[in-house]
Design a protein around this motif. Structure first.
Motif, PDB file in Angstrom:
ATOM      1  N   SER A 187       0.831  -1.211   0.000  1.00  0.00           N
ATOM      2  CA  SER A 187       0.000   0.000   0.000  1.00  0.00           C
ATOM      3  C   SER A 187       0.861   1.255   0.000  1.00  0.00           C
ATOM      4  O   SER A 187       0.573   2.224  -0.705  1.00  0.00           O
ATOM      5  N   TRP A 188       1.939   1.243   0.795  1.00  0.00           N
ATOM      6  CA  TRP A 188       2.830   2.396   0.822  1.00  0.00           C
ATOM      7  C   TRP A 188       3.511   2.612  -0.525  1.00  0.00           C
ATOM      8  O   TRP A 188       3.656   3.744  -0.997  1.00  0.00           O
ATOM      9  N   MET A 189       3.921   1.534  -1.163  1.00  0.00           N
ATOM     10  CA  MET A 189       4.563   1.649  -2.471  1.00  0.00           C
ATOM     11  C   MET A 189       3.595   2.197  -3.518  1.00  0.00           C
ATOM     12  O   MET A 189       3.961   3.042  -4.342  1.00  0.00           O
ATOM     13  N   LEU A 190       2.353   1.728  -3.471  1.00  0.00           N
ATOM     14  CA  LEU A 190       1.346   2.232  -4.407  1.00  0.00           C
ATOM     15  C   LEU A 190       1.042   3.700  -4.150  1.00  0.00           C
ATOM     16  O   LEU A 190       0.834   4.476  -5.097  1.00  0.00           O
ATOM     17  N   LEU A 191       1.011   4.097  -2.889  1.00  0.00           N
ATOM     18  CA  LEU A 191       0.771   5.501  -2.560  1.00  0.00           C
ATOM     19  C   LEU A 191       1.886   6.391  -3.095  1.00  0.00           C
ATOM     20  O   LEU A 191       1.633   7.461  -3.671  1.00  0.00           O
ATOM     21  N   LEU A 192       3.138   5.955  -2.916  1.00  0.00           N
ATOM     22  CA  LEU A 192       4.262   6.728  -3.445  1.00  0.00           C
ATOM     23  C   LEU A 192       4.224   6.813  -4.969  1.00  0.00           C
ATOM     24  O   LEU A 192       4.495   7.864  -5.558  1.00  0.00           O
ATOM     25  N   ALA A 193       3.855   5.704  -5.618  1.00  0.00           N
ATOM     26  CA  ALA A 193       3.742   5.704  -7.075  1.00  0.00           C
ATOM     27  C   ALA A 193       2.632   6.644  -7.541  1.00  0.00           C
ATOM     28  O   ALA A 193       2.784   7.362  -8.542  1.00  0.00           O
ATOM     29  N   LEU A 194       1.528   6.658  -6.807  1.00  0.00           N
ATOM     30  CA  LEU A 194       0.414   7.544  -7.164  1.00  0.00           C
ATOM     31  C   LEU A 194       0.798   9.006  -6.983  1.00  0.00           C
ATOM     32  O   LEU A 194       0.470   9.856  -7.829  1.00  0.00           O
ATOM     33  N   GLY A 219       0.904  11.124 -16.482  1.00  0.00           N
ATOM     34  CA  GLY A 219       0.694  10.558 -15.158  1.00  0.00           C
ATOM     35  C   GLY A 219       0.474   9.054 -15.195  1.00  0.00           C
ATOM     36  O   GLY A 219       1.022   8.315 -14.374  1.00  0.00           O
ATOM     37  N   LEU A 220      -0.315   8.592 -16.172  1.00  0.00           N
ATOM     38  CA  LEU A 220      -0.542   7.151 -16.315  1.00  0.00           C
ATOM     39  C   LEU A 220       0.746   6.425 -16.690  1.00  0.00           C
ATOM     40  O   LEU A 220       1.012   5.330 -16.199  1.00  0.00           O
ATOM     41  N   ARG A 221       1.536   7.039 -17.551  1.00  0.00           N
ATOM     42  CA  ARG A 221       2.797   6.402 -17.935  1.00  0.00           C
ATOM     43  C   ARG A 221       3.746   6.307 -16.743  1.00  0.00           C
ATOM     44  O   ARG A 221       4.406   5.278 -16.546  1.00  0.00           O
ATOM     45  N   THR A 222       3.798   7.356 -15.943  1.00  0.00           N
ATOM     46  CA  THR A 222       4.639   7.320 -14.740  1.00  0.00           C
ATOM     47  C   THR A 222       4.164   6.247 -13.775  1.00  0.00           C
ATOM     48  O   THR A 222       4.965   5.484 -13.221  1.00  0.00           O
ATOM     49  N   PHE A 247       5.014   2.755 -15.232  1.00  0.00           N
ATOM     50  CA  PHE A 247       6.428   2.411 -15.058  1.00  0.00           C
ATOM     51  C   PHE A 247       6.720   2.045 -13.600  1.00  0.00           C
ATOM     52  O   PHE A 247       7.529   1.153 -13.324  1.00  0.00           O
ATOM     53  N   SER A 248       6.063   2.745 -12.673  1.00  0.00           N
ATOM     54  CA  SER A 248       6.241   2.415 -11.256  1.00  0.00           C
ATOM     55  C   SER A 248       5.696   1.027 -10.953  1.00  0.00           C
ATOM     56  O   SER A 248       6.303   0.255 -10.200  1.00  0.00           O
ATOM     57  N   ILE A 249       4.541   0.685 -11.535  1.00  0.00           N
ATOM     58  CA  ILE A 249       3.943  -0.631 -11.313  1.00  0.00           C
ATOM     59  C   ILE A 249       4.847  -1.728 -11.865  1.00  0.00           C
ATOM     60  O   ILE A 249       5.081  -2.759 -11.226  1.00  0.00           O
ATOM     61  N   LEU A 250       5.373  -1.528 -13.079  1.00  0.00           N
ATOM     62  CA  LEU A 250       6.268  -2.521 -13.666  1.00  0.00           C
ATOM     63  C   LEU A 250       7.523  -2.701 -12.808  1.00  0.00           C
ATOM     64  O   LEU A 250       8.006  -3.826 -12.627  1.00  0.00           O
ATOM     65  N   SER A 251       8.048  -1.599 -12.297  1.00  0.00           N
ATOM     66  CA  SER A 251       9.220  -1.682 -11.413  1.00  0.00           C
ATOM     67  C   SER A 251       8.880  -2.438 -10.133  1.00  0.00           C
ATOM     68  O   SER A 251       9.677  -3.256  -9.646  1.00  0.00           O
ATOM     69  N   LEU A 252       7.694  -2.180  -9.585  1.00  0.00           N
ATOM     70  CA  LEU A 252       7.287  -2.870  -8.359  1.00  0.00           C
ATOM     71  C   LEU A 252       7.059  -4.352  -8.608  1.00  0.00           C
ATOM     72  O   LEU A 252       7.322  -5.178  -7.724  1.00  0.00           O
ATOM     73  N   ILE A 253       6.559  -4.698  -9.800  1.00  0.00           N
ATOM     74  CA  ILE A 253       6.396  -6.115 -10.133  1.00  0.00           C
ATOM     75  C   ILE A 253       7.752  -6.819 -10.099  1.00  0.00           C
ATOM     76  O   ILE A 253       7.880  -7.933  -9.578  1.00  0.00           O
ATOM     77  N   PHE A 254       8.772  -6.160 -10.634  1.00  0.00           N
ATOM     78  CA  PHE A 254      10.106  -6.764 -10.632  1.00  0.00           C
ATOM     79  C   PHE A 254      10.692  -6.821  -9.218  1.00  0.00           C
ATOM     80  O   PHE A 254      11.198  -7.863  -8.787  1.00  0.00           O
ATOM     81  N   VAL A 255      10.605  -5.716  -8.499  1.00  0.00           N
ATOM     82  CA  VAL A 255      11.230  -5.639  -7.177  1.00  0.00           C
ATOM     83  C   VAL A 255      10.547  -6.573  -6.184  1.00  0.00           C
ATOM     84  O   VAL A 255      11.210  -7.232  -5.368  1.00  0.00           O
ATOM     85  N   SER A 256       9.210  -6.648  -6.254  1.00  0.00           N
ATOM     86  CA  SER A 256       8.472  -7.428  -5.256  1.00  0.00           C
ATOM     87  C   SER A 256       8.509  -8.931  -5.520  1.00  0.00           C
ATOM     88  O   SER A 256       8.020  -9.708  -4.692  1.00  0.00           O
TER      89      SER A 256
END
Length: 261
Positions: free
Chosen positions: A59-66, A106-109, A112-121
């Motif tokens: 949730s924190w990661m999604l909030l920062l990405a948003l 904003g959607l592209r940013t 890209f954050s979601i794709l990065s989180l998929i890899f990191v998580s």
């Protein structure tokens, strides 16, 4: 930091990294707002279902990405150019065109954050560097150097707390104001830097003595390879992209098919 292990955790880290890097480059050419909306939503669902973080950290990661996505879009929304004006107040001008372009950025940013989180998580750092050495032939001296630096980060965090506790005991933390904050940062920076230099030198000498720079005839404790999960991952990512393009043409959510025009 990884709490759950899904099928994405079994994908070869180097292969996963390359696929996501290719997606980064390919998605830079997408200017259809509908496609960006659908592809962001689909990857967002994939992250929610198969990420390896616990609910709180996720949730924190999604909030920062948003927050990052909103900040990146506001500049284009408020100060972009356009002919159909929706709102104007002094130097703030919002038009249909600037609103569409801002939402696209904003959607592209966020994507890209979601794709990065998929890899990191779903990727363990140790296995990632071992995969870089075994599959992508990264020289061991660089890979083990990155691993050593990664291991030092928690030590620096612990040292920071020790230094802060020592300063509180000695009453040094009582200084207030800008001057006190400057001296406080200076004390922390010098101490941590000196400790990091000494630790880095000892680590480098130890790694050189144990022949970590040897590139040929090296054995590895962890073995990484290609499996059926890599094919499943490739098919999943490809299907998500194709489905997003199909949905953007059959079920368009906005009239903006090219935000550049």
């Amino acid at each position: 930091m990884l709490t759950y292990h899904t099928w994405l955790s079994k994908v070869n880290p180097s292969f996963k990294f390359l696929i996501i890097a290719v997606l980064f480059i390919a998605l830079l050419t997408v200017h259809n707002l509908n496609t960006m909306i659908w592809i962001t939503g689909l990857f967002f669902i994939l992250y929610l279902v198969f990420n390896g973080f616990n609910i709180k950290l996720s949730s924190w990661m999604l909030l920062l990405a948003l927050i990052l996505a909103v900040l990146s879009s506001t500049t284009m929304i408020f100060f972009g150019q356009g002919t159909h004006i929706l709102f104007k107040w002094h130097f703030l001008v919002i038009s249909k065109e600037s609103l569409a372009r801002g939402c696209h950025i904003g959607l592209r940013t966020f994507l890209f954050s979601i794709l990065s989180l998929i890899f990191v998580s779903t990727t363990k750092p140790v296995l990632f560097f071992y995969s870089l050495m075994q599959q992508l032939k990264l020289p061991p001296k660089f890979a083990y150097g990155f691993l050593a630096a990664f291991r030092i980060l928690p030590m620096m965090y612990e040292e920071f707390h020790i230094i802060r506790a020592a300063m509180k005991v000695r009453g040094i933390e009582k200084n207030k104001g800008p001057k006190g904050q400057y001296h406080k940062i200076k004390r922390y920076a010098i101490t941590l830097l000196a400790q990091s230099i000494r630790r880095a030198q000892r680590t480098a000498v130890a790694m050189e003595a144990k022949r970590f720079s040897l590139a040929k005839n090296r054995t590895y404790y962890y073995k990484t390879g290609v499996s059926s999960y890599d094919l499943i991952f490739l098919l999943t990512m490809s299907m998500i992209v194709m489905l997003a393009f199909v949905l953007s043409s059959t079920l368009p959510l906005t009239p903006f098919t090219n935000v550049i025009e």
